[in-house]
Enzyme design. Sequence first.
Site, short mmCIF file in Angstrom:
data_model
loop_
_atom_site.label_atom_id
_atom_site.label_comp_id
_atom_site.label_asym_id
_atom_site.label_seq_id
_atom_site.Cartn_x
_atom_site.Cartn_y
_atom_site.Cartn_z
N CYS A 137 0.82 -1.21 0.00
CA CYS A 137 0.00 0.00 0.00
C CYS A 137 0.86 1.26 0.00
O CYS A 137 0.38 2.33 -0.39
CB CYS A 137 -0.97 -0.01 1.18
SG CYS A 137 -0.20 -0.32 2.77
N HIS A 138 2.11 1.16 0.40
CA HIS A 138 3.00 2.33 0.39
C HIS A 138 3.31 2.79 -1.04
O HIS A 138 3.79 3.90 -1.22
CB HIS A 138 4.30 2.02 1.14
CG HIS A 138 5.10 0.91 0.55
ND1 HIS A 138 4.79 -0.42 0.75
CD2 HIS A 138 6.20 0.93 -0.25
CE1 HIS A 138 5.67 -1.17 0.11
NE2 HIS A 138 6.53 -0.37 -0.52
#
Length: 164
Positions: free
Chosen positions: A133-134
């Site tokens: 998700c980063h």
Amino acid sequence: MDFTHRYESPLGAITMASDGESLTGLWFEGQEHFAETLDPENEERTLPVFAEADRWLSLYFDGEIPDFTPPLALKGTEFRRAVWEILLAIPYGATTTYGEIAERIARLNGKKSSARAVGGAVARNPVSLIVPCHRVVGADGSMTGYAGGIERKVKLLELEKKKA
């Protein structure tokens, strides 16, 4: 019952969760939505899936590109799971935007979805780092919304840029 394990990373302690066979959670301690999917009745245990996740994390933080994914059992709504599947497909060192994910979801299921809805699913990703998700940024490339903290997001992306 869930089982837990702790990993000490260069960016802080990480807690992992498992159903005994698959990874069900991975969070930087103290991050937003920390252990949201973790059963309150849990115990620390040594499991093969935690050994695999430790190996994945060690490779990752050593600047290597892990060539495997530990077994995952992602708990969430159909929409969230669809978003998390897209996250898994973002290549190491690359980024995408919330809007691009929303467009992809719309193409997959024929229903319009908003970047905001995607942002909610990304924020509740139960397996940080491994489900990357980063790698999701704002439409203008800005470092927005990372449950583990923007400073960690920047460091993770910098680590990946060195190898990519």
